[in-house]
Design a protein around this motif. Structure first.
Motif, PDB file in Angstrom:
ATOM      1  N   LEU A 164      -9.680  45.866 -39.820  1.00  0.00           N
ATOM      2  CA  LEU A 164     -10.494  45.062 -38.916  1.00  0.00           C
ATOM      3  C   LEU A 164     -10.629  45.742 -37.563  1.00  0.00           C
ATOM      4  O   LEU A 164     -11.698  45.721 -36.941  1.00  0.00           O
ATOM      5  CB  LEU A 164      -9.856  43.673 -38.765  1.00  0.00           C
TER       6      LEU A 164
ATOM      7  N   MET B 125     -12.757  42.169 -44.086  1.00  0.00           N
ATOM      8  CA  MET B 125     -12.494  42.550 -42.698  1.00  0.00           C
ATOM      9  C   MET B 125     -13.771  42.974 -41.986  1.00  0.00           C
ATOM     10  O   MET B 125     -13.937  42.736 -40.787  1.00  0.00           O
ATOM     11  CB  MET B 125     -11.454  43.681 -42.643  1.00  0.00           C
TER      12      MET B 125
ATOM     13  N   ALA C  24     -15.201  41.274 -38.566  1.00  0.00           N
ATOM     14  CA  ALA C  24     -15.571  42.064 -37.385  1.00  0.00           C
ATOM     15  C   ALA C  24     -17.018  41.782 -36.974  1.00  0.00           C
ATOM     16  O   ALA C  24     -17.328  41.709 -35.781  1.00  0.00           O
ATOM     17  CB  ALA C  24     -15.378  43.554 -37.672  1.00  0.00           C
TER      18      ALA C  24
END
Length: 275
Positions: free
Chosen positions: A229, A1, A5
């Motif tokens: 995230l 995650m 991002a």
């Protein structure tokens, strides 16, 4: 995650100067090279290209490239945190569609969770308060496209394997993105080439990490981690762009995440089960 991002932060930089189709085209061509190599090692490209659902494979691939393009466009107008706060509603949309289209029994608790998530989305949007931005509909549209993508993927995965799904997604995405990417092409600087390269390679790396995680834990156990995230997006948005969501966006995001986690944790019910 965290890698996902970080990708979105790079995308937010690139989308200010380049057409979305340009760097998506580069991403998909590198993805296609990887998919072809993976298919070759897993029994051959010809075998991987065999599918029981060619039209559904085409549809899910178009949904995938469309979702990426729509969300990337949204990053031109919204911050990372705001975009991900709205996009986080996709698991609840997927759940609702699974009940409506596939006839899966959802249960009262999951519908309640969907209502909480929808309420969180309204808190973020704040319709009627003079604060609503049309740009907010962009990540919501991406969330809907991704929810439908998940639904179609569930259908084709009943007979088509992972390698087939990946190969079709890469091939269709490469062709479609090239049609638009070549028309919008403008020469990047060396630094921008570097960002596009990092964006392309990190996308493959993130998906490999996700596949590896699924080898060690069930999808239901990993699903709540998807909401990290949103946290990473907030932190990166603050550090890199100096953006931080307002109080209402934080409250709405908390409701969306709470609804999603509650839906994931709710037991699967039958008609004879107590609610």
């Amino acid at each position: 995650m965290l890698v996902f991002a970080s990708q979105d932060a790079i995308t937010k930089v690139l989308v200010q100067e380049f057409a979305v189709a340009q760097f998506i085209m580069l991403r998909y061509w590198l993805f296609l090279l990887f998919a072809l190599g993976y298919a070759h090692l897993r029994g051959g490209i010809a075998m991987a290209a065999r599918t029981q659902h060619p039209w559904l494979q085409l549809l899910r691939s178009l949904l995938s490239v469309g979702e990426i393009a729509i969300f990337s466009l949204g990053l031109r107008y919204l911050g990372l945190a705001e975009s991900h706060a709205l996009f986080a509603v996709f698991p609840l949309l997927a759940m609702a569609l699974a009940g409506a289209v596939l006839g899966e029994f959802i249960g009262l608790r999951r519908w309640l969770a969907a209502a909480v998530g929808f309420a969180g989305t309204l808190v973020i949007l704040r319709p009627g308060q003079g604060l609503f931005e049309l740009a907010a509909l962009i990540p919501l549209s991406a969330a809907l496209a991704f929810a439908v993508y998940n639904l179609v993927t569930r259908l084709v995965s009943r007979e088509d394997g992972f390698t087939t799904n990946m190969l079709y997604m890469a091939a269709v995405g490469a062709v479609v993105s090239t049609v638009f990417g070549l028309q919008a092409w403008q020469p990047p600087s060396p630094g921008e080439w570097g960002l596009m390269g990092v964006l392309s390679v990190s996308g493959i790396f993130a998906h490999l990490l996700l596949v590896k995680a699924l080898e060690y834990a069930p999808a239901g156990v990993l699903q709540p981690f998807n909401y990290s995230l949103l946290i990473f997006a907030m932190l990166i948005g603050l550090v890199v762009f100096g953006d931080f969501p307002d109080t209402w966006t934080l409250v709405g995001a908390a409701l969306v995440v709470a609804g999603g986690c509650y839906a994931i944790g709710a037991p699967k019910l039958t008609n004879s089960s107590a609610v």
